[in-house]
Write a protein that holds these residues in place. Sequence first.
Motif, mmCIF file in Angstrom:
data_model
loop_
_atom_site.group_PDB
_atom_site.id
_atom_site.type_symbol
_atom_site.label_atom_id
_atom_site.label_comp_id
_atom_site.label_asym_id
_atom_site.label_seq_id
_atom_site.Cartn_x
_atom_site.Cartn_y
_atom_site.Cartn_z
ATOM 1 N N ARG A 110 0.771 -1.276 0.242
ATOM 2 C CA ARG A 110 0.087 0.123 0.057
ATOM 3 C C ARG A 110 0.848 1.247 0.016
ATOM 4 N N TYR A 111 2.067 1.127 0.613
ATOM 5 C CA TYR A 111 2.699 2.404 0.927
ATOM 6 C C TYR A 111 4.136 2.553 0.111
ATOM 7 N N ASN A 112 4.073 1.716 -1.008
ATOM 8 C CA ASN A 112 5.207 1.423 -1.775
ATOM 9 C C ASN A 112 5.451 2.648 -2.710
ATOM 10 N N PRO A 113 6.743 3.240 -2.606
ATOM 11 C CA PRO A 113 6.711 4.646 -3.142
ATOM 12 C C PRO A 113 7.096 4.673 -4.541
ATOM 13 N N ILE A 114 7.297 3.429 -5.189
ATOM 14 C CA ILE A 114 7.650 3.319 -6.541
ATOM 15 C C ILE A 114 6.041 3.128 -7.250
ATOM 16 N N ASN A 115 4.983 2.107 -6.793
ATOM 17 C CA ASN A 115 3.750 1.812 -7.290
ATOM 18 C C ASN A 115 2.726 2.916 -6.774
ATOM 19 N N ASP A 116 2.978 3.792 -5.593
ATOM 20 C CA ASP A 116 1.943 4.518 -5.215
ATOM 21 C C ASP A 116 2.654 5.712 -4.480
ATOM 22 N N PRO A 117 3.390 6.553 -5.275
ATOM 23 C CA PRO A 117 4.189 7.570 -4.843
ATOM 24 C C PRO A 117 3.170 8.694 -3.803
ATOM 25 N N LYS A 118 2.273 8.824 -4.292
ATOM 26 C CA LYS A 118 1.230 9.847 -3.579
ATOM 27 C C LYS A 118 0.800 9.397 -2.220
ATOM 28 N N ARG A 119 0.391 8.157 -2.071
ATOM 29 C CA ARG A 119 0.003 7.529 -0.875
ATOM 30 C C ARG A 119 1.191 7.219 0.172
ATOM 31 N N ALA A 120 2.548 6.913 -0.519
ATOM 32 C CA ALA A 120 3.840 6.690 0.074
ATOM 33 C C ALA A 120 4.094 8.157 0.916
ATOM 34 N N MET A 121 3.896 9.331 -0.073
ATOM 35 C CA MET A 121 4.261 10.568 0.637
ATOM 36 C C MET A 121 3.512 10.917 1.822
ATOM 37 N N ILE A 122 2.140 10.602 1.651
ATOM 38 C CA ILE A 122 1.310 10.920 2.744
ATOM 39 C C ILE A 122 1.888 10.052 4.009
ATOM 40 N N ARG A 123 2.042 8.789 4.056
ATOM 41 C CA ARG A 123 2.577 8.071 5.013
ATOM 42 C C ARG A 123 3.901 8.473 5.485
ATOM 43 N N ARG A 124 4.835 8.728 4.746
ATOM 44 C CA ARG A 124 6.123 9.491 4.837
ATOM 45 C C ARG A 124 6.066 10.750 5.768
ATOM 46 N N ASP A 125 4.989 11.604 5.421
ATOM 47 C CA ASP A 125 4.695 12.858 6.062
ATOM 48 C C ASP A 125 4.385 12.635 7.421
ATOM 49 N N TRP A 126 3.263 11.643 7.413
ATOM 50 C CA TRP A 126 2.989 11.318 8.575
ATOM 51 C C TRP A 126 4.011 11.017 9.692
ATOM 52 N N ILE A 127 4.641 10.012 9.235
ATOM 53 C CA ILE A 127 6.000 9.775 10.093
ATOM 54 C C ILE A 127 6.884 10.812 10.406
ATOM 55 N N LEU A 128 7.110 11.530 9.529
ATOM 56 C CA LEU A 128 8.045 12.815 9.804
ATOM 57 C C LEU A 128 7.227 13.607 10.841
ATOM 58 N N GLY A 129 5.990 13.840 10.816
ATOM 59 C CA GLY A 129 5.296 14.559 11.846
ATOM 60 C C GLY A 129 5.188 13.749 13.053
ATOM 61 N N ARG A 130 5.196 12.549 13.231
ATOM 62 C CA ARG A 130 5.274 11.937 14.635
ATOM 63 C C ARG A 130 6.819 12.047 15.137
ATOM 64 N N MET A 131 7.764 11.955 14.301
ATOM 65 C CA MET A 131 9.049 12.271 14.707
ATOM 66 C C MET A 131 9.325 13.678 15.201
ATOM 67 N N LYS A 132 8.834 14.886 14.655
ATOM 68 C CA LYS A 132 8.649 16.060 15.315
ATOM 69 C C LYS A 132 8.257 16.147 16.446
ATOM 70 N N ASP A 133 6.703 15.733 16.445
ATOM 71 C CA ASP A 133 6.030 15.866 17.924
ATOM 72 C C ASP A 133 6.793 15.013 18.949
ATOM 73 N N LEU A 134 7.487 13.874 18.820
ATOM 74 C CA LEU A 134 8.076 13.291 19.659
ATOM 75 C C LEU A 134 9.555 13.963 20.194
ATOM 76 N N GLY A 135 9.935 14.810 19.146
ATOM 77 C CA GLY A 135 11.340 15.449 19.676
ATOM 78 C C GLY A 135 12.484 14.814 18.809
ATOM 79 N N TYR A 136 12.191 14.007 17.917
ATOM 80 C CA TYR A 136 13.306 13.468 17.261
ATOM 81 C C TYR A 136 13.820 14.024 15.972
ATOM 82 N N VAL A 137 13.032 14.850 15.550
ATOM 83 C CA VAL A 137 13.777 16.078 14.875
ATOM 84 C C VAL A 137 13.001 17.490 14.932
ATOM 85 N N THR A 138 13.873 18.292 14.489
ATOM 86 C CA THR A 138 13.594 19.747 14.730
ATOM 87 C C THR A 138 12.512 20.178 13.782
ATOM 88 N N PRO A 139 11.887 21.183 14.210
ATOM 89 C CA PRO A 139 10.923 21.792 13.116
ATOM 90 C C PRO A 139 11.430 22.125 11.728
#
Length: 169
Positions: A110-139
């Motif tokens: 479902r989240y394969n960046p080659i077969n469905d880059p749009k859906r994969a990007m949504i999932r990637r951005d959600w992961i990045l948002g969680r990383m920011k919220d949990l303090g693993y990455v800066t804004p």
Amino acid sequence: MGLMRAAVQLVSTGSIQSGGSTITMQVAKNFFLSHERVFSRKFNEILLALQIEQQLSKDEIFELYLNKIYLGNRSYGVESAAQVYYGKSINELNLAQIAMIAGLPKAPSRYNPINDPKRAMIRRDWILGRMKDLGYVTPEEYSEAVNQPVTASYHGAKVELEAPYIAEM
């Protein structure tokens, strides 16, 4: 909780409807057992998971898990996924690419960046948002990563002969 949900579904329907596995149980299944959906396998999986947890730390168990799971396009493990999707080692990837791979375990097809880059990007951005919220990455790191395009392309072995059933064997 996953085990309890699976047990309730088993009792109410008479068949195994969903998994209830912890990561340790998945490691036990992936390394030592079949993927057959029967009660005896689940029982053995639980016993093996208890033994694994006595012998290994949580970090060691998680490392085994990350190096064995299927991540799409015939890649098993995060290093293999980095090679297949980006043609690089995992430690050469940028934050956006790492987050893309981190989104694959939930549903590699479902989240394969080659077969469905749009859906994969949504999932990637959600992961990045969680990383920011949990303090693993800066804004700032978050903002830079979510603004990056999907750069994945297939870098795996070329299929020379179409034989899907034997290839899976």
